[in-house]
Design a protein around this motif. Structure first.
Motif, PDB file in Angstrom:
ATOM      1  N   LYS A 297       0.829  -1.200   0.000  1.00 17.26           N
ATOM      2  CA  LYS A 297       0.000   0.000   0.000  1.00 17.26           C
ATOM      3  C   LYS A 297       0.867   1.256   0.000  1.00 17.26           C
ATOM      4  CE  LYS A 297      -3.810   2.339   2.306  1.00 17.26           C
ATOM      5  NZ  LYS A 297      -4.783   2.322   3.419  1.00 17.26           N
ATOM      6  N   ARG A 298       0.715   2.035  -1.045  1.00 22.80           N
ATOM      7  CA  ARG A 298       1.444   3.291  -1.175  1.00 22.80           C
ATOM      8  C   ARG A 298       0.537   4.455  -0.783  1.00 22.80           C
ATOM      9  NH1 ARG A 298       4.660   5.751  -6.448  1.00 22.80           N
ATOM     10  NH2 ARG A 298       4.192   7.955  -6.066  1.00 22.80           N
TER      11      ARG A 298
ATOM     12  N   ILE B  67      10.081   5.303   3.949  1.00 28.15           N
ATOM     13  CA  ILE B  67       9.846   6.719   3.650  1.00 28.15           C
ATOM     14  C   ILE B  67      10.738   7.125   2.484  1.00 28.15           C
ATOM     15  CG2 ILE B  67       9.945   9.078   4.530  1.00 28.15           C
ATOM     16  CD1 ILE B  67       9.796   7.835   7.386  1.00 28.15           C
ATOM     17  N   GLU B  68      10.166   7.811   1.522  1.00 33.49           N
ATOM     18  CA  GLU B  68      10.926   8.299   0.370  1.00 33.49           C
ATOM     19  C   GLU B  68      10.496   9.732   0.083  1.00 33.49           C
ATOM     20  OE1 GLU B  68      10.931   7.199  -4.351  1.00 33.49           O
ATOM     21  OE2 GLU B  68      11.128   5.546  -2.922  1.00 33.49           O
ATOM     22  N   MET B  69      11.455  10.600  -0.186  1.00 30.33           N
ATOM     23  CA  MET B  69      11.161  11.986  -0.552  1.00 30.33           C
ATOM     24  C   MET B  69      11.610  12.226  -1.979  1.00 30.33           C
ATOM     25  SD  MET B  69      12.224  14.076   2.899  1.00 30.33           S
ATOM     26  CE  MET B  69      11.501  13.619   4.478  1.00 30.33           C
ATOM     27  N   ARG B  70      10.775  12.897  -2.751  1.00 30.10           N
ATOM     28  CA  ARG B  70      11.098  13.154  -4.149  1.00 30.10           C
ATOM     29  C   ARG B  70      10.863  14.609  -4.499  1.00 30.10           C
ATOM     30  NH1 ARG B  70       8.122   8.312  -7.561  1.00 30.10           N
ATOM     31  NH2 ARG B  70       8.986   6.527  -6.424  1.00 30.10           N
TER      32      ARG B  70
ATOM     33  N   ARG C 105       4.382   2.090   2.356  1.00 30.27           N
ATOM     34  CA  ARG C 105       5.378   2.998   1.793  1.00 30.27           C
ATOM     35  C   ARG C 105       4.752   4.380   1.694  1.00 30.27           C
ATOM     36  NH1 ARG C 105       6.702   2.980  -4.511  1.00 30.27           N
ATOM     37  NH2 ARG C 105       8.464   4.421  -4.618  1.00 30.27           N
ATOM     38  N   VAL C 106       5.503   5.406   2.098  1.00 30.27           N
ATOM     39  CA  VAL C 106       5.028   6.785   1.977  1.00 30.27           C
ATOM     40  C   VAL C 106       6.003   7.560   1.100  1.00 30.27           C
ATOM     41  CG1 VAL C 106       4.433   8.923   3.163  1.00 30.27           C
ATOM     42  CG2 VAL C 106       3.909   6.720   4.239  1.00 30.27           C
ATOM     43  N   VAL C 107       5.485   8.120   0.020  1.00 26.45           N
ATOM     44  CA  VAL C 107       6.286   8.959  -0.869  1.00 26.45           C
ATOM     45  C   VAL C 107       5.916  10.409  -0.577  1.00 26.45           C
ATOM     46  CG1 VAL C 107       6.936   9.478  -3.242  1.00 26.45           C
ATOM     47  CG2 VAL C 107       6.302   7.141  -2.605  1.00 26.45           C
ATOM     48  N   VAL C 108       6.905  11.179  -0.155  1.00 32.07           N
ATOM     49  CA  VAL C 108       6.675  12.549   0.286  1.00 32.07           C
ATOM     50  C   VAL C 108       7.097  13.517  -0.813  1.00 32.07           C
ATOM     51  CG1 VAL C 108       7.128  14.253   2.089  1.00 32.07           C
ATOM     52  CG2 VAL C 108       7.149  11.806   2.657  1.00 32.07           C
ATOM     53  N   TYR C 109       6.172  14.363  -1.207  1.00 26.49           N
ATOM     54  CA  TYR C 109       6.436  15.415  -2.196  1.00 26.49           C
ATOM     55  C   TYR C 109       6.277  16.775  -1.522  1.00 26.49           C
ATOM     56  CZ  TYR C 109       5.450  11.657  -5.592  1.00 26.49           C
ATOM     57  OH  TYR C 109       5.446  10.487  -6.316  1.00 26.49           O
TER      58      TYR C 109
END
Length: 216
Positions: free
Chosen positions: A2-3, A131-134, A98-102
Motif C-alpha cells: 500500500k502506497r 519513507i521516500e522523498m522526491r 510505503r510513503v512517498v513525500v512530495y
C-alpha cells in the motif's frame, strides 16, 4: 504493497516530474497545510488533510473545508510540523507500507531540515526504510543498519550518502568513490558519488543513513 503519497507545501516548481500528471500517480493522498490546496488545484482530493492552514487565505481555507471530508485541524503553536503529523497518520491510520513525500524540499531551509530529520525520530525508526522523498532533482531514501543494494534511477547521475546520526563502519563497496570502515559522530554528506553500473552496494553497523540520487 500500500502506497500513500504525502504532499507538503514546498514550491510547485520543485515538484517531481511525475506530478505533471498527478492524477495517474498511484495510491492515496494525505496533505499537509498548503499542500492540500495545491492538490485540489490539480483535481485530486486527499483522503486526509492535516494542518493549521496558516499559510493560506481565509477564502482558500473555505475551499479546503468544502472539498475535503476528513480534515485534521491543529493549532499553529505546536511541537510538531504539519508534515510530521501527516506522516504519522499515513503509517498509523492509513496503514501505509510505503510513503512517498512530495513538496518537502525547496523553499524554507528550516522546513526542509525538519523534513529530512523526521527519519531520526524515535516514532519513525521502525518505518524509516519505507519513507521516500522526491523532488525535481532528488530522490531521498533512509536506511537503518544493514547491507543494501541500490538500483540506479535512469535520470539520475549522482549518489550521496549522509549519516544523519552517529554512524559506524560505513562501507561503500562498488561506487565510483569507495569508502571503507568509516565512523562519524556528527552528520556528514558524502556527496557527488556515482554508480559505476546499474547497481551499487553499501553497508553499515550502527546509525541512520540517508541516500540521495540526484541530477543537475
Amino acid at each position: 504493497m500500500k502506497r500513500v503519497n504525502l504532499l507538503a507545501g514546498g514550491p510547485v516548481d520543485q515538484w517531481a516530474s511525475e506530478l505533471a500528471t498527478i492524477t495517474t500517480v498511484p495510491g492515496q493522498w494525505i496533505t499537509a497545510d498548503r499542500g492540500t490546496l495545491r492538490l485540489l488545484q490539480q483535481g485530486v482530493t486527499p483522503t486526509i488533510a492535516v494542518g493549521d492552514f496558516d499559510s493560506i487565505t481565509p477564502a482558500e481555507k473555505e475551499q479546503v473545508l468544502a472539498a475535503v471530508s476528513d480534515i485534521r485541524s491543529v493549532q499553529a503553536e505546536k511541537d510538531e510540523t504539519d508534515t510530521q503529523l501527516a506522516l504519522s497518520i499515513a503509517f498509523e491510520e492509513l496503514q501505509a507500507d510505503r510513503v512517498v513525500v512530495y513538496g518537502a524540499t525547496g523553499g524554507r531551509i528550516d522546513h526542509f531540515l525538519a523534513n529530512l530529520f523526521m527519519a531520526v525520530e524515535e516514532r519513525f525508526r521502525t518505518v524509516l526504510n519505507r519513507i521516500e522523498m522526491r523532488d525535481r532533482q532528488n530522490t531521498i531514501q533512509f536506511y537503518a543498519p544493514g547491507t543494501y543494494e541500490l538500483t540506479k534511477e535512469a535520470d539520475k547521475k549522482y549518489l550521496a550518502f549522509i549519516p544523519l546520526v552517529p554512524t559506524t563502519d560505513l562501507n561503500l563497496v562498488d561506487e565510483k568513490y569507495p569508502l571503507t570502515h568509516f565512523d562519524t559522530k556528527v552528520p556528514i554528506s558524502w556527496a557527488s558519488n556515482e554508480f559505476i553500473g546499474e547497481k551499487a552496494h553499501f553497508n553499515f553497523k550502527t546509525g541512520i543513513v540517508a541516500v540521495i540520487q540526484s541530477k543537475d
